[in-house]
Write a protein that holds these residues in place. Structure first.
Motif, PDB file in Angstrom:
ATOM      1  N   GLU A  67      43.202  29.509  23.858  1.00  0.00           N
ATOM      2  CA  GLU A  67      44.046  29.119  22.895  1.00  0.00           C
ATOM      3  C   GLU A  67      44.627  30.928  21.811  1.00  0.00           C
ATOM      4  N   ASN A  68      44.141  31.472  21.246  1.00  0.00           N
ATOM      5  CA  ASN A  68      43.605  32.210  20.205  1.00  0.00           C
ATOM      6  C   ASN A  68      43.190  33.512  20.064  1.00  0.00           C
ATOM      7  N   CYS A  69      42.777  34.095  21.507  1.00  0.00           N
ATOM      8  CA  CYS A  69      42.181  35.536  22.056  1.00  0.00           C
ATOM      9  C   CYS A  69      42.853  35.704  22.655  1.00  0.00           C
ATOM     10  N   VAL A  70      43.160  35.021  23.329  1.00  0.00           N
ATOM     11  CA  VAL A  70      43.887  35.860  25.110  1.00  0.00           C
ATOM     12  C   VAL A  70      45.286  36.649  24.811  1.00  0.00           C
ATOM     13  N   LYS A  71      45.830  35.800  23.741  1.00  0.00           N
ATOM     14  CA  LYS A  71      47.067  36.202  24.141  1.00  0.00           C
ATOM     15  C   LYS A  71      46.843  37.889  23.709  1.00  0.00           C
ATOM     16  N   CYS A  72      45.910  38.348  22.821  1.00  0.00           N
ATOM     17  CA  CYS A  72      47.046  39.636  22.361  1.00  0.00           C
ATOM     18  C   CYS A  72      45.280  40.495  23.777  1.00  0.00           C
ATOM     19  N   HIS A  73      43.884  40.061  23.583  1.00  0.00           N
ATOM     20  CA  HIS A  73      43.194  41.008  23.922  1.00  0.00           C
ATOM     21  C   HIS A  73      43.042  40.574  26.160  1.00  0.00           C
ATOM     22  N   HIS A  74      44.062  40.636  25.940  1.00  0.00           N
ATOM     23  CA  HIS A  74      44.898  40.507  27.586  1.00  0.00           C
ATOM     24  C   HIS A  74      44.447  42.239  28.118  1.00  0.00           C
ATOM     25  N   ALA A  81      45.138  44.454  21.707  1.00  0.00           N
ATOM     26  CA  ALA A  81      43.876  44.494  21.407  1.00  0.00           C
ATOM     27  C   ALA A  81      43.289  45.547  22.899  1.00  0.00           C
ATOM     28  N   PRO A  82      41.985  46.170  22.224  1.00  0.00           N
ATOM     29  CA  PRO A  82      41.289  47.358  22.915  1.00  0.00           C
ATOM     30  C   PRO A  82      40.555  46.626  24.111  1.00  0.00           C
ATOM     31  N   PHE A  83      40.036  45.981  23.650  1.00  0.00           N
ATOM     32  CA  PHE A  83      39.385  45.096  25.178  1.00  0.00           C
ATOM     33  C   PHE A  83      39.601  43.483  25.652  1.00  0.00           C
ATOM     34  N   GLU A  84      39.341  43.472  26.117  1.00  0.00           N
ATOM     35  CA  GLU A  84      39.608  41.909  26.715  1.00  0.00           C
ATOM     36  C   GLU A  84      38.364  40.823  26.749  1.00  0.00           C
ATOM     37  N   ILE A 110      38.821  37.213  10.579  1.00  0.00           N
ATOM     38  CA  ILE A 110      39.119  39.112  10.250  1.00  0.00           C
ATOM     39  C   ILE A 110      39.775  38.552  11.539  1.00  0.00           C
ATOM     40  N   MET A 111      39.397  37.827  12.405  1.00  0.00           N
ATOM     41  CA  MET A 111      40.598  37.528  13.902  1.00  0.00           C
ATOM     42  C   MET A 111      39.764  36.300  14.136  1.00  0.00           C
ATOM     43  N   PRO A 112      41.029  35.639  14.378  1.00  0.00           N
ATOM     44  CA  PRO A 112      42.338  36.244  14.770  1.00  0.00           C
ATOM     45  C   PRO A 112      43.331  36.655  13.680  1.00  0.00           C
ATOM     46  N   PRO A 163      50.920  44.935  16.079  1.00  0.00           N
ATOM     47  CA  PRO A 163      49.516  44.584  16.496  1.00  0.00           C
ATOM     48  C   PRO A 163      49.907  43.051  16.489  1.00  0.00           C
ATOM     49  N   GLY A 164      49.683  42.897  18.480  1.00  0.00           N
ATOM     50  CA  GLY A 164      50.056  40.791  17.569  1.00  0.00           C
ATOM     51  C   GLY A 164      50.834  40.545  17.743  1.00  0.00           C
ATOM     52  N   ALA A 165      52.276  41.113  17.418  1.00  0.00           N
ATOM     53  CA  ALA A 165      53.639  40.598  17.231  1.00  0.00           C
ATOM     54  C   ALA A 165      54.130  39.934  18.645  1.00  0.00           C
ATOM     55  N   PHE A 214      47.614  45.405   5.156  1.00  0.00           N
ATOM     56  CA  PHE A 214      48.766  46.129   5.897  1.00  0.00           C
ATOM     57  C   PHE A 214      49.030  46.415   6.522  1.00  0.00           C
ATOM     58  N   ARG A 215      47.822  46.113   7.568  1.00  0.00           N
ATOM     59  CA  ARG A 215      47.852  46.391   9.102  1.00  0.00           C
ATOM     60  C   ARG A 215      48.104  45.010  10.228  1.00  0.00           C
ATOM     61  N   TRP A 216      48.675  43.663   9.379  1.00  0.00           N
ATOM     62  CA  TRP A 216      49.400  43.014  10.545  1.00  0.00           C
ATOM     63  C   TRP A 216      49.629  42.281   9.899  1.00  0.00           C
TER      64      TRP A 216
HETATM   65  C1  HEC Z   1      47.139  38.854  17.233  1.00  0.00           C
HETATM   66  C2  HEC Z   1      46.537  39.636  17.672  1.00  0.00           C
HETATM   67  C3  HEC Z   1      45.139  39.504  17.755  1.00  0.00           C
HETATM   68  C4  HEC Z   1      44.299  37.896  18.634  1.00  0.00           C
HETATM   69  C5  HEC Z   1      45.554  36.689  18.467  1.00  0.00           C
HETATM   70  C6  HEC Z   1      43.107  37.849  18.140  1.00  0.00           C
HETATM   71  N1  HEC Z   1      42.642  39.923  18.276  1.00  0.00           N
HETATM   72 FE1  HEC Z   1      41.122  40.486  18.331  1.00  0.00          FE
HETATM   73  N2  HEC Z   1      41.642  42.027  18.023  1.00  0.00           N
HETATM   74  C7  HEC Z   1      42.853  43.232  18.077  1.00  0.00           C
HETATM   75  C8  HEC Z   1      43.231  44.019  17.791  1.00  0.00           C
HETATM   76  C9  HEC Z   1      44.359  44.935  17.958  1.00  0.00           C
HETATM   77  C10 HEC Z   1      41.889  44.269  17.660  1.00  0.00           C
HETATM   78  C11 HEC Z   1      41.810  45.986  17.280  1.00  0.00           C
HETATM   79  C12 HEC Z   1      40.945  46.583  15.901  1.00  0.00           C
HETATM   80  C13 HEC Z   1      41.889  46.645  14.912  1.00  0.00           C
HETATM   81  O1  HEC Z   1      42.863  46.689  14.962  1.00  0.00           O
HETATM   82  O2  HEC Z   1      41.375  45.660  13.585  1.00  0.00           O
HETATM   83  C14 HEC Z   1      41.191  43.373  17.546  1.00  0.00           C
HETATM   84  C15 HEC Z   1      39.394  43.596  17.214  1.00  0.00           C
HETATM   85  C16 HEC Z   1      38.588  42.474  17.784  1.00  0.00           C
HETATM   86  C17 HEC Z   1      37.157  42.619  17.531  1.00  0.00           C
HETATM   87  C18 HEC Z   1      36.270  43.605  17.389  1.00  0.00           C
HETATM   88  C19 HEC Z   1      35.838  43.584  15.723  1.00  0.00           C
HETATM   89  C20 HEC Z   1      35.808  45.319  15.728  1.00  0.00           C
HETATM   90  O3  HEC Z   1      35.225  45.343  14.801  1.00  0.00           O
HETATM   91  O4  HEC Z   1      35.268  46.185  15.881  1.00  0.00           O
HETATM   92  C21 HEC Z   1      36.340  41.091  18.168  1.00  0.00           C
HETATM   93  C22 HEC Z   1      35.964  40.364  17.959  1.00  0.00           C
HETATM   94  C23 HEC Z   1      38.271  40.879  18.280  1.00  0.00           C
HETATM   95  N3  HEC Z   1      39.283  41.163  18.463  1.00  0.00           N
HETATM   96  C24 HEC Z   1      37.603  39.318  18.481  1.00  0.00           C
HETATM   97  C25 HEC Z   1      38.786  37.953  18.002  1.00  0.00           C
HETATM   98  C26 HEC Z   1      39.145  36.927  18.464  1.00  0.00           C
HETATM   99  C27 HEC Z   1      37.201  36.303  19.000  1.00  0.00           C
HETATM  100  C28 HEC Z   1      40.008  36.081  18.573  1.00  0.00           C
HETATM  101  C29 HEC Z   1      40.043  34.915  18.765  1.00  0.00           C
HETATM  102  C30 HEC Z   1      39.643  33.778  18.418  1.00  0.00           C
HETATM  103  C31 HEC Z   1      41.074  37.221  18.221  1.00  0.00           C
HETATM  104  N4  HEC Z   1      40.047  38.673  18.487  1.00  0.00           N
HETATM  105  C32 HEC Z   1      41.972  37.437  18.661  1.00  0.00           C
HETATM  106  C33 HEC Z   1      44.072  42.232  17.703  1.00  0.00           C
HETATM  107  C34 HEC Z   1      43.470  40.173  18.519  1.00  0.00           C
END
Ligand code: HEC
Length: 452
Positions: free
Chosen positions: A43-50, A55-58, A80-82, A246-248, A376-378
């Motif tokens: 629900e909260n992470c895959v939208k960017c982490h695919h 996001a840089p990894f799945e 920090i995330m999401p 990012p994330g938009a 600034f980043r988001w």
């Molecule tokens: C809006 C898009 C977005 C969503 C939603 C998102 N991420 Fe991310 N995530 C990113 C991006 C882009 C990065 C690359 C690092 C950065 O730009 O801060 C990242 C980086 C990370 C990292 C690496 C941080 C590091 O310091 O190396 C982790 C772990 C992570 N995400 C976990 C999650 C988890 C868990 C969720 C859901 C609960 C989530 N992310 C949701 C976009 C997203």
């Protein structure tokens, strides 16, 4: 009667139990990936982490998550995330993504319990999960004339570009999607469409296509890029037809609003492409996907901005002395009934907090958005859950706090120096304070139009 009622409650209970985020394990029960954690991640992470996401990894499979367990617990605990800077206790948005305290604790307990898998065979296949972000085949793809070179000098790069394209006839457009090439580097992008009058522009490829944003005057940049007609007049420019952050996430507007009609000779004008710092030289080949519409747009979306370069000034003048924290305001009264589609708060590096609300002529207040910790980043395009009406005569109030002290880790200068708004310069080391609003003129029934 009783029977029917209990059946009703039973159904309600089942719905509650199935809803993705409410699966709470009982005391003493193990926290399992498949049963408890995966629904939160989907629900909260895959939208960017695919695989094609920003996001840089799945983060999809048990292995993806378990291998980064500690880091995931850390980034969620620290919010920090999401990334979701807006305060969800102030206003909700259709595109919001944030975790509840309960979900954050559950992730922590799962990691503390050694990341148990649970019944992973029962999980949705990753391909099905990521399909949600595939918007179908576009009608047209517009690419840059050549890849952009990003030098390996560890600093941000801000560019302005013109990407011309021709069409055989006038065309209706439903939506435009920006696809970042090098998604680790492309940070954000804002594109307008320039529509040349065919008999006033001989060569749409005239001029340079890419320049550095460091020059402050936009008129000079327009000339360099050949944005003007042959006679020096300005062509029609439809602002912000496409934005990327990012994330938009790209989404089609509800069918009732949006859309453009464009002619034969056009160009994307990217007034702001920002590449993050890279230690090695790299290239980017981002592109646009255009989706045509069958019918003429009924309600084209308009935009206005207040604050820097906008319809109402920043007060007092946006100058933040070194070693000071300072508060600024913007105030603007709307002169017609409007329905807000998106709210876009904008500040640069030393922004600390952002707050906007409105007061109707009746005296009632409307909450718009509160960002307690500006980042600034988001920078999102916040979409209220339904079109949001501001009646004519409503005053919008915006308050922005800037932190120009050495204790602000985002301060670009060490030691701090005076930072100010300079001619609307978009350099991140200068400041801006804006609220950008996209809207359509209000119509009866707008408040029922869902943005979900
Ligand atoms: C809006 C898009 C977005 C969503 C939603 C998102 N991420 Fe991310 N995530 C990113 C991006 C882009 C990065 C690359 C690092 C950065 O730009 O801060 C990242 C980086 C990370 C990292 C690496 C941080 C590091 O310091 O190396 C982790 C772990 C992570 N995400 C976990 C999650 C988890 C868990 C969720 C859901 C609960 C989530 N992310 C949701 C976009 C997203």
């Amino acid at each position: 009667m009783f029977h029917q009622l209990s059946k009703f409650f039973l159904i309600l209970l089942v719905i509650a139990a199935c809803s993705p985020n409410t699966k709470t394990p009982k005391d003493g029960e193990d926290i399992l990936f498949a049963e408890h954690i995966a629904p939160i991640i989907y629900e909260n992470c895959v939208k960017c982490h695919h695989v094609d996401g920003p996001a840089p990894f799945e983060l999809i499979t048990y292995k993806d998550l378990a291998s980064k367990g500690k880091l995931i617990a850390y980034v969620t605990q620290n919010r920090i995330m999401p990334p979701w800077p807006a305060d969800p206790s102030y206003t909700h948005f259709a595109n919001e993504t944030y975790l509840t305290d309960e979900q954050i604790n559950l992730i922590q307990r799962w990691v503390d319990g050694n990341c148990l898998p649970g019944d992973t065979a029962s999980l949705v296949q990753p391909e099905l999960l990521t399909k949600k972000w595939d918007h179908g085949k576009p009608d047209l793809i517009v690419r840059m004339p050549e890849p952009i070179k990003v030098p390996g000098n560890n600093s941000d790069l801000f560019l302005v570009a013109k990407i011309p394209f021709e069409l055989p006839q006038d065309t209706f457009i439903k939506a435009i999607e920006f696809v970042p090439g090098n998604k680790r580097l492309v940070h954000h992008m804002n594109a307008h469409i320039v529509q040349f009058e065919p008999n006033k522009k001989t060569n749409i490829n005239e001029g340079e296509w890419l320049v550095n944003q460091d020059q402050s005057k936009s008129q000079e940049i327009h000339k360099q890029l050949g944005i003007l007609h042959d006679d020096g007049s300005y062509p029609t420019m439809t602002p912000s037809v496409c934005n990327y952050l990012p994330g938009a996430q790209f989404s089609f507007y509800p069918s009732e609003v949006g859309g453009y009609k464009i002619g034969k000779k056009n160009a994307f004008y990217l007034n702001d492409i920002h590449f993050g710092p890279s230690p090695i030289a790299e290239k980017d080949s981002s592109y646009f996907k255009i989706y045509y519409a069958e019918k003429a747009p009924k309600r084209p979306v308009s935009e206005f901005q207040i604050g820097t370069l906008g319809l109402a000034p920043v007060e007092p003048k946006l100058i933040v002395p070194a070693n000071e924290e300072k508060t600024f305001h913007i105030q603007f009264t709307v002169s017609q009934d409007i329905s807000i589609i998106t709210l876009v708060p904008h500040m640069h590096l030393i922004g600390k907090s952002f707050w906007a609300y409105a007061i109707k002529p009746s005296g009632d207040s409307i909450r718009l958005i509160k960002i307690p910790r500006w980042d600034f980043r988001w920078q999102y395009f916040y979409q209220p859950p339904h079109l949001l009406k501001l009646p004519r005569g409503t005053t919008i109030f915006v308050e922005g706090v800037y932190d120009n002290t050495a204790s602000n880790p985002n301060n670009p200068f060490d030691p701090p120096r005076e930072i100010a708004e300079r001619n609307g310069s978009m350099k991140t080391t200068d400041e801006m304070f804006q609220l950008i609003i996209t809207y359509v003129p209000w119509r009866k029934g707008d408040e029922e139009i869902s943005m979900d």
